[in-house]
Design a protein around this motif. Structure first.
Motif, PDB file in Angstrom:
ATOM      1  N   GLY A  49      15.482   9.876  10.684  1.00 44.07           N
ATOM      2  CA  GLY A  49      14.382   9.193  11.354  1.00 44.07           C
ATOM      3  C   GLY A  49      13.117  10.043  11.341  1.00 44.07           C
ATOM      4  N   ILE A  50      13.279  11.343  11.584  1.00 44.39           N
ATOM      5  CA  ILE A  50      12.141  12.267  11.529  1.00 44.39           C
ATOM      6  C   ILE A  50      11.547  12.267  10.129  1.00 44.39           C
ATOM      7  CG2 ILE A  50      11.490  14.708  11.652  1.00 44.39           C
ATOM      8  CD1 ILE A  50      13.569  15.007  13.899  1.00 44.39           C
ATOM      9  N   TRP A  51      12.415  12.273   9.110  1.00 44.38           N
ATOM     10  CA  TRP A  51      11.936  12.229   7.721  1.00 44.38           C
ATOM     11  C   TRP A  51      11.053  10.996   7.517  1.00 44.38           C
ATOM     12  CZ3 TRP A  51      11.197   9.604   3.334  1.00 44.38           C
ATOM     13  CH2 TRP A  51      11.078  10.301   2.125  1.00 44.38           C
ATOM     14  N   ALA A  52      11.524   9.851   7.993  1.00 48.07           N
ATOM     15  CA  ALA A  52      10.777   8.602   7.814  1.00 48.07           C
ATOM     16  C   ALA A  52       9.422   8.656   8.512  1.00 48.07           C
ATOM     17  CB  ALA A  52      11.595   7.426   8.339  1.00 48.07           C
ATOM     18  N   GLY A  53       9.398   9.179   9.743  1.00 42.80           N
ATOM     19  CA  GLY A  53       8.145   9.243  10.492  1.00 42.80           C
ATOM     20  C   GLY A  53       7.141  10.188   9.877  1.00 42.80           C
ATOM     21  N   VAL A  54       7.601  11.372   9.469  1.00 46.30           N
ATOM     22  CA  VAL A  54       6.689  12.349   8.870  1.00 46.30           C
ATOM     23  C   VAL A  54       6.162  11.849   7.534  1.00 46.30           C
ATOM     24  CG1 VAL A  54       6.527  14.682   7.909  1.00 46.30           C
ATOM     25  CG2 VAL A  54       7.742  14.310  10.063  1.00 46.30           C
ATOM     26  N   PHE A  55       7.043  11.272   6.717  1.00 49.67           N
ATOM     27  CA  PHE A  55       6.610  10.748   5.426  1.00 49.67           C
ATOM     28  C   PHE A  55       5.554   9.656   5.595  1.00 49.67           C
ATOM     29  CE2 PHE A  55       7.013   7.573   2.036  1.00 49.67           C
ATOM     30  CZ  PHE A  55       6.760   8.364   0.918  1.00 49.67           C
ATOM     31  N   THR A  56       5.725   8.833   6.618  1.00 47.19           N
ATOM     32  CA  THR A  56       4.795   7.729   6.859  1.00 47.19           C
ATOM     33  C   THR A  56       3.377   8.219   7.121  1.00 47.19           C
ATOM     34  OG1 THR A  56       6.553   6.310   7.734  1.00 47.19           O
ATOM     35  CG2 THR A  56       4.309   5.778   8.391  1.00 47.19           C
ATOM     36  N   THR A  57       3.238   9.392   7.735  1.00 40.60           N
ATOM     37  CA  THR A  57       1.898   9.893   8.044  1.00 40.60           C
ATOM     38  C   THR A  57       1.115  10.252   6.781  1.00 40.60           C
ATOM     39  OG1 THR A  57       2.649  12.203   8.279  1.00 40.60           O
ATOM     40  CG2 THR A  57       2.692  10.800  10.252  1.00 40.60           C
ATOM     41  N   PHE A  58       1.773  10.318   5.642  1.00 37.45           N
ATOM     42  CA  PHE A  58       1.094  10.600   4.381  1.00 37.45           C
ATOM     43  C   PHE A  58       0.747   9.316   3.629  1.00 37.45           C
ATOM     44  CE2 PHE A  58       2.819  14.672   5.378  1.00 37.45           C
ATOM     45  CZ  PHE A  58       2.016  15.606   4.752  1.00 37.45           C
ATOM     46  N   THR A  59       0.876   8.180   4.276  1.00 35.28           N
ATOM     47  CA  THR A  59       0.497   6.899   3.667  1.00 35.28           C
ATOM     48  C   THR A  59      -0.838   6.445   4.257  1.00 35.28           C
ATOM     49  OG1 THR A  59       1.594   5.507   5.325  1.00 35.28           O
ATOM     50  CG2 THR A  59       2.934   6.303   3.472  1.00 35.28           C
ATOM     51  N   PRO A  60      -1.593   5.641   3.525  1.00 32.27           N
ATOM     52  CA  PRO A  60      -2.913   5.205   4.014  1.00 32.27           C
ATOM     53  C   PRO A  60      -2.875   3.993   4.935  1.00 32.27           C
ATOM     54  CG  PRO A  60      -2.581   4.390   1.787  1.00 32.27           C
ATOM     55  CD  PRO A  60      -1.361   5.197   2.131  1.00 32.27           C
ATOM     56  N   TYR A  62      -3.104   3.209   8.003  1.00 30.78           N
ATOM     57  CA  TYR A  62      -3.508   3.544   9.364  1.00 30.78           C
ATOM     58  C   TYR A  62      -3.393   2.317  10.267  1.00 30.78           C
ATOM     59  CZ  TYR A  62      -5.386   7.853   7.405  1.00 30.78           C
ATOM     60  OH  TYR A  62      -5.516   9.069   6.781  1.00 30.78           O
ATOM     61  N   SER A  63      -2.955   2.563  11.481  1.00 25.07           N
ATOM     62  CA  SER A  63      -2.689   1.558  12.517  1.00 25.07           C
ATOM     63  C   SER A  63      -1.395   0.789  12.252  1.00 25.07           C
ATOM     64  CB  SER A  63      -3.853   0.568  12.667  1.00 25.07           C
ATOM     65  OG  SER A  63      -3.866  -0.400  11.630  1.00 25.07           O
ATOM     66  N   LEU A  64      -0.762   1.035  11.108  1.00 24.24           N
ATOM     67  CA  LEU A  64       0.525   0.399  10.798  1.00 24.24           C
ATOM     68  C   LEU A  64       1.639   1.427  10.627  1.00 24.24           C
ATOM     69  CD1 LEU A  64      -0.631  -2.279   8.178  1.00 24.24           C
ATOM     70  CD2 LEU A  64      -0.099  -2.659  10.590  1.00 24.24           C
ATOM     71  N   HIS A  65       1.392   2.661  11.013  1.00 20.16           N
ATOM     72  CA  HIS A  65       2.381   3.718  10.797  1.00 20.16           C
ATOM     73  C   HIS A  65       3.691   3.455  11.534  1.00 20.16           C
ATOM     74  CE1 HIS A  65      -0.476   7.113   9.237  1.00 20.16           C
ATOM     75  NE2 HIS A  65      -0.204   6.191   8.341  1.00 20.16           N
ATOM     76  N   PHE A  66       3.623   2.876  12.733  1.00 22.94           N
ATOM     77  CA  PHE A  66       4.854   2.554  13.458  1.00 22.94           C
ATOM     78  C   PHE A  66       5.705   1.567  12.653  1.00 22.94           C
ATOM     79  CE2 PHE A  66       4.043   3.524  18.239  1.00 22.94           C
ATOM     80  CZ  PHE A  66       3.961   4.870  17.932  1.00 22.94           C
ATOM     81  N   LEU A  67       5.048   0.544  12.120  1.00 27.16           N
ATOM     82  CA  LEU A  67       5.767  -0.476  11.350  1.00 27.16           C
ATOM     83  C   LEU A  67       6.353   0.127  10.076  1.00 27.16           C
ATOM     84  CD1 LEU A  67       6.619  -3.375  10.796  1.00 27.16           C
ATOM     85  CD2 LEU A  67       4.352  -3.785   9.798  1.00 27.16           C
TER      86      LEU A  67
END
Length: 218
Positions: A49-60, A62-67
């Motif tokens: 889960g941590i891997w998924a959350g950290v990886f998501t922060t490197f995507t553009p 924004y405002s959809l990172h939770f999803l």
């Protein structure tokens, strides 16, 4: 209604708390770390889960990172709550270096040149894209000619390079966090189980002692 704040914060206070929490980012980090370690799941699932959350922060997105973190965690069979909390790896202190590295990598992979000091800034291109979306939506009802130039520039120079370039540094950073998290979470869970076991043993001994005293009194 039950969870609504009694004292509604002004907009500026809300923005200020987002940019810099009242307790500081160090305190916020320790709070998230504490909550993640106490999740009732296996160390491996929490770390995925941590891997998924950290990886998501490197995507553009924004405002959809939770999803995005939720979807990535579901695919990886990781802990959803850990993924959502790990998105706080992306914050006002880290978004600038994350965006810079992702854009640099993306333009390099695409064979382009990323100009750091272009006439229109990174944030400015986001604003232009938002203005295009707003104006073109209004154009649907007013008959004005839609203009997609700002959105086109944003896609070509920011979004697509960011999307491609964030994969490699995002995967590397997320993998490092994964391998650091597993042993730390496992050690914490073992220590916590020992503490809980000692508490139950103490409660049982106290109950037995009280029962013995009661039996002797009878």
């Amino acid at each position: 209604m039950v969870f609504r704040r009694r004292d509604r914060r002004p907009l500026l206070r809300t923005i200020a708390d987002f940019l810099y929490p009242r307790g500081g980012w160090t305190r916020a980090f320790h709070y998230v770390k504490h909550r993640v370690r106490r999740l009732p799941d296996s160390p491996e699932r929490i770390a995925r889960g941590i891997w998924a959350g950290v990886f998501t922060t490197f995507t553009p997105f924004y405002s959809l990172h939770f999803l995005v973190a939720f979807l990535v965690a579901r695919v990886m069979r990781g802990n959803i709550l850990a993924a959502l909390m790990a998105t706080f790896f992306g914050n006002p202190l880290t978004y600038v270096p994350i965006g810079f590295v992702s854009l640099k990598t993306g333009h390099f992979l695409l064979g382009n040149t990323f100009q750091e000091h272009e006439a229109r800034s990174f944030v400015g291109k986001f604003i232009d894209a938002g203005e295009d979306l707003k104006n073109n939506f209004v154009a649907l009802f007013t008959g004005h000619e839609p203009d997609w130039r700002g959105l086109s520039v944003f896609y070509d120079q920011v979004f697509y390079p960011y999307l491609i370039g964030g994969i490699i540094p995002g995967a590397i950073t997320a993998t490092i966090c994964y391998f650091l998290s597993v042993p730390l979470i496992r050690a914490y869970q073992k220590r916590r189980k020992k503490v809980i076991k000692k508490k139950f043993q103490a409660i049982r001994k106290k109950a037995e002692a009280e029962a013995d005293l009661g039996g002797k009194a009878d």
